[in-house]
Design a protein around this motif. Structure first.
Motif, PDB file in Angstrom:
ATOM      1  N   ASP A 187      53.588  27.492  56.801  1.00  0.00           N
ATOM      2  CA  ASP A 187      53.303  25.951  57.239  1.00  0.00           C
ATOM      3  C   ASP A 187      52.787  25.824  58.583  1.00  0.00           C
ATOM      4  OD1 ASP A 187      53.095  23.099  57.403  1.00  0.00           O
ATOM      5  OD2 ASP A 187      55.254  22.760  57.048  1.00  0.00           O
ATOM      6  N   ILE A 188      51.373  26.050  58.663  1.00  0.00           N
ATOM      7  CA  ILE A 188      50.989  25.747  60.025  1.00  0.00           C
ATOM      8  C   ILE A 188      51.109  24.412  60.757  1.00  0.00           C
ATOM      9  CG2 ILE A 188      48.348  25.064  59.149  1.00  0.00           C
ATOM     10  CD1 ILE A 188      47.363  26.919  61.335  1.00  0.00           C
ATOM     11  N   GLY A 189      51.145  23.579  60.095  1.00  0.00           N
ATOM     12  CA  GLY A 189      51.493  22.143  60.322  1.00  0.00           C
ATOM     13  C   GLY A 189      52.732  22.033  61.051  1.00  0.00           C
ATOM     14  N   ALA A 190      53.689  22.729  60.866  1.00  0.00           N
ATOM     15  CA  ALA A 190      54.864  22.461  61.489  1.00  0.00           C
ATOM     16  C   ALA A 190      54.822  23.241  62.879  1.00  0.00           C
ATOM     17  CB  ALA A 190      55.929  23.231  60.591  1.00  0.00           C
ATOM     18  N   ARG A 191      53.707  23.918  63.202  1.00  0.00           N
ATOM     19  CA  ARG A 191      53.501  24.487  64.641  1.00  0.00           C
ATOM     20  C   ARG A 191      52.505  23.894  65.544  1.00  0.00           C
ATOM     21  NH1 ARG A 191      56.210  29.592  63.784  1.00  0.00           N
ATOM     22  NH2 ARG A 191      55.440  30.022  65.831  1.00  0.00           N
ATOM     23  N   LEU A 192      52.107  22.670  64.958  1.00  0.00           N
ATOM     24  CA  LEU A 192      51.214  21.902  65.918  1.00  0.00           C
ATOM     25  C   LEU A 192      51.961  21.259  66.936  1.00  0.00           C
ATOM     26  CD1 LEU A 192      48.314  20.680  65.928  1.00  0.00           C
ATOM     27  CD2 LEU A 192      49.192  18.889  64.658  1.00  0.00           C
ATOM     28  N   LEU A 193      51.421  21.709  68.293  1.00  0.00           N
ATOM     29  CA  LEU A 193      51.901  21.037  69.360  1.00  0.00           C
ATOM     30  C   LEU A 193      51.498  20.103  70.162  1.00  0.00           C
ATOM     31  CD1 LEU A 193      52.635  24.487  71.270  1.00  0.00           C
ATOM     32  CD2 LEU A 193      54.340  23.291  69.900  1.00  0.00           C
ATOM     33  N   TYR A 194      50.074  19.928  69.639  1.00  0.00           N
ATOM     34  CA  TYR A 194      49.162  18.668  70.462  1.00  0.00           C
ATOM     35  C   TYR A 194      48.054  18.534  69.594  1.00  0.00           C
ATOM     36  CZ  TYR A 194      46.136  16.145  73.568  1.00  0.00           C
ATOM     37  OH  TYR A 194      45.504  15.275  74.103  1.00  0.00           O
ATOM     38  N   ARG A 195      47.549  17.311  69.353  1.00  0.00           N
ATOM     39  CA  ARG A 195      46.583  16.739  68.762  1.00  0.00           C
ATOM     40  C   ARG A 195      45.730  15.926  69.256  1.00  0.00           C
ATOM     41  NH1 ARG A 195      47.137  14.070  62.552  1.00  0.00           N
ATOM     42  NH2 ARG A 195      45.262  13.163  62.715  1.00  0.00           N
ATOM     43  N   ASP A 196      44.379  15.935  69.469  1.00  0.00           N
ATOM     44  CA  ASP A 196      43.633  14.680  69.888  1.00  0.00           C
ATOM     45  C   ASP A 196      42.322  14.724  69.007  1.00  0.00           C
ATOM     46  OD1 ASP A 196      41.880  16.082  71.608  1.00  0.00           O
ATOM     47  OD2 ASP A 196      42.855  15.684  73.429  1.00  0.00           O
ATOM     48  N   ALA A 197      41.344  13.925  69.433  1.00  0.00           N
ATOM     49  CA  ALA A 197      39.892  14.056  69.012  1.00  0.00           C
ATOM     50  C   ALA A 197      39.066  15.307  68.963  1.00  0.00           C
ATOM     51  CB  ALA A 197      39.143  13.013  69.176  1.00  0.00           C
ATOM     52  N   LEU A 198      39.580  16.076  70.299  1.00  0.00           N
ATOM     53  CA  LEU A 198      38.797  17.228  70.439  1.00  0.00           C
ATOM     54  C   LEU A 198      39.619  18.446  70.340  1.00  0.00           C
ATOM     55  CD1 LEU A 198      36.872  16.293  73.813  1.00  0.00           C
ATOM     56  CD2 LEU A 198      36.172  15.999  71.784  1.00  0.00           C
ATOM     57  N   LEU A 199      40.897  18.339  70.362  1.00  0.00           N
ATOM     58  CA  LEU A 199      41.636  19.753  70.884  1.00  0.00           C
ATOM     59  C   LEU A 199      43.239  19.386  69.815  1.00  0.00           C
ATOM     60  CD1 LEU A 199      42.594  22.072  72.775  1.00  0.00           C
ATOM     61  CD2 LEU A 199      43.573  20.271  73.991  1.00  0.00           C
ATOM     62  N   LEU A 200      43.226  20.909  69.427  1.00  0.00           N
ATOM     63  CA  LEU A 200      44.405  21.205  68.830  1.00  0.00           C
ATOM     64  C   LEU A 200      44.961  22.265  69.419  1.00  0.00           C
ATOM     65  CD1 LEU A 200      43.645  21.108  65.007  1.00  0.00           C
ATOM     66  CD2 LEU A 200      44.456  19.085  66.384  1.00  0.00           C
ATOM     67  N   VAL A 201      46.432  22.225  69.946  1.00  0.00           N
ATOM     68  CA  VAL A 201      47.211  23.419  70.360  1.00  0.00           C
ATOM     69  C   VAL A 201      48.422  23.626  69.101  1.00  0.00           C
ATOM     70  CG1 VAL A 201      48.633  24.594  72.166  1.00  0.00           C
ATOM     71  CG2 VAL A 201      46.732  22.594  72.668  1.00  0.00           C
ATOM     72  N   ILE A 202      48.404  24.844  68.878  1.00  0.00           N
ATOM     73  CA  ILE A 202      49.332  25.440  68.009  1.00  0.00           C
ATOM     74  C   ILE A 202      50.255  26.586  68.636  1.00  0.00           C
ATOM     75  CG2 ILE A 202      47.962  24.747  66.086  1.00  0.00           C
ATOM     76  CD1 ILE A 202      47.741  27.847  65.429  1.00  0.00           C
ATOM     77  N   ASP A 203      51.332  26.617  67.765  1.00  0.00           N
ATOM     78  CA  ASP A 203      52.245  27.916  68.368  1.00  0.00           C
ATOM     79  C   ASP A 203      52.052  28.836  67.444  1.00  0.00           C
ATOM     80  OD1 ASP A 203      54.441  29.366  69.044  1.00  0.00           O
ATOM     81  OD2 ASP A 203      55.832  28.162  68.589  1.00  0.00           O
ATOM     82  N   LYS A 204      51.333  29.817  67.654  1.00  0.00           N
ATOM     83  CA  LYS A 204      51.058  31.015  66.875  1.00  0.00           C
ATOM     84  C   LYS A 204      52.337  32.054  67.030  1.00  0.00           C
ATOM     85  CE  LYS A 204      48.940  34.691  67.784  1.00  0.00           C
ATOM     86  NZ  LYS A 204      49.531  35.758  67.202  1.00  0.00           N
ATOM     87  N   PRO A 205      52.784  32.457  65.534  1.00  0.00           N
ATOM     88  CA  PRO A 205      53.767  33.455  65.773  1.00  0.00           C
ATOM     89  C   PRO A 205      53.217  34.871  65.840  1.00  0.00           C
ATOM     90  CG  PRO A 205      52.798  32.836  63.334  1.00  0.00           C
ATOM     91  CD  PRO A 205      52.146  32.041  64.202  1.00  0.00           C
ATOM     92  N   ALA A 206      53.956  35.523  66.261  1.00  0.00           N
ATOM     93  CA  ALA A 206      53.922  36.942  66.535  1.00  0.00           C
ATOM     94  C   ALA A 206      53.437  37.377  65.272  1.00  0.00           C
ATOM     95  CB  ALA A 206      55.103  37.669  67.395  1.00  0.00           C
ATOM     96  N   GLY A 207      52.653  38.706  65.364  1.00  0.00           N
ATOM     97  CA  GLY A 207      52.438  39.285  64.227  1.00  0.00           C
ATOM     98  C   GLY A 207      51.128  38.766  63.494  1.00  0.00           C
TER      99      GLY A 207
END
Length: 230
Positions: A8-28
């Motif tokens: 579930d990539i949506g559960a790892r979303l840390l920040y969102r705006d019109a230009l940028l997303l930041v996610i918490d990528k898992p190891a591996g």
């Protein structure tokens, strides 16, 4: 078929705006597809369109085995703008690492040029080389575990060379735990390198955008031994 690394990539979303997303990528999880195939971050990015016609794309690199903050541009103009920021030195990247041994001092810097081990452009392995590209990392001790002989470091790369933090730590005599390439010490488990936070000056006259990824499960025991409180 094995279970996906990123169900579930949506559960790892840390920040969102019109230009940028930041996610918490898992190891591996590799960011891009490779010759060996298998699951990659790209397989999941359609779920982060949020109404836009195209999926976002990664603005910078994180090694497959490194967890934490990864910035994504939401469209072509955003990618171009973010790419310029990451190509310079205006984005502040902060990593956490647990290393075998550790420095005697409490803070310092590693100024050590790096070059590819092999002329083969497909090779990502790096080495210290006086004729290589300038590479600079600032570090600070956040905690120590004398019993285990391990140290918790904050690492801030000024340059962004491939495997920079891994080579800099190994060449300093304190390799990152779980590093199968540059380790030379304990290699059990997953690489203990985590992209803790990003500070991105994306919008003029505004404070930088800040995103922070929680400590990953595979590093928590070692971090706690070094004094991390959770």
């Amino acid at each position: 078929m094995s279970a996906p690394i990123l169900p579930d990539i949506g559960a790892r979303l840390l920040y969102r705006d019109a230009l940028l997303l930041v996610i918490d990528k898992p190891a591996g999880l590799p960011v891009h597809p490779g010759p060996k195939g298998g699951e990659t971050l790209t397989d999941h990015l359609d779920a982060l369109r949020f109404g836009l016609p195209r999926r976002p794309e990664a603005v910078h690199r994180l090694d497959r085995d490194t967890s934490g903050c990864l910035a994504l541009g939401r469209h072509a103009k955003a990618l171009a703008r973010l790419g310029k920021l990451f190509a310079g030195s205006t984005v502040e990247k902060t990593y956490w690492a647990v290393v075998a041994g550790g420095p005697e001092a409490e803070a310092g810097q590693i100024d050590l040029p790096l070059a590819r081990r092999s002329p083969d452009p497909r090779s990502w392995w790096m080495k210290a080389d006086p004729a290589g590209d300038p590479s600079l990392t600032h570090w600070r001790v956040l905690g120590r575990d004398p019993e285990a002989g391990q140290t918790w470091l904050e690492l801030k790369p000024v340059t962004g060379r491939t495997h920079q933090l891994r080579v800099h730590c190994a060449e300093s005599g304190w390799p990152i735990l779980g590093d199968p390439i540059y380790g030379g010490g304990p290699r059990e488990g997953v690489l203990h390198l985590h992209a803790r936070s990003l500070a991105i000056p994306l919008y003029p006259k505004r404070e930088p955008i800040r995103a922070e990824a929680p400590a990953p499960a595979h590093m928590r025991a070692a971090l706690a031994g070094c004094g991390w409180g959770g």
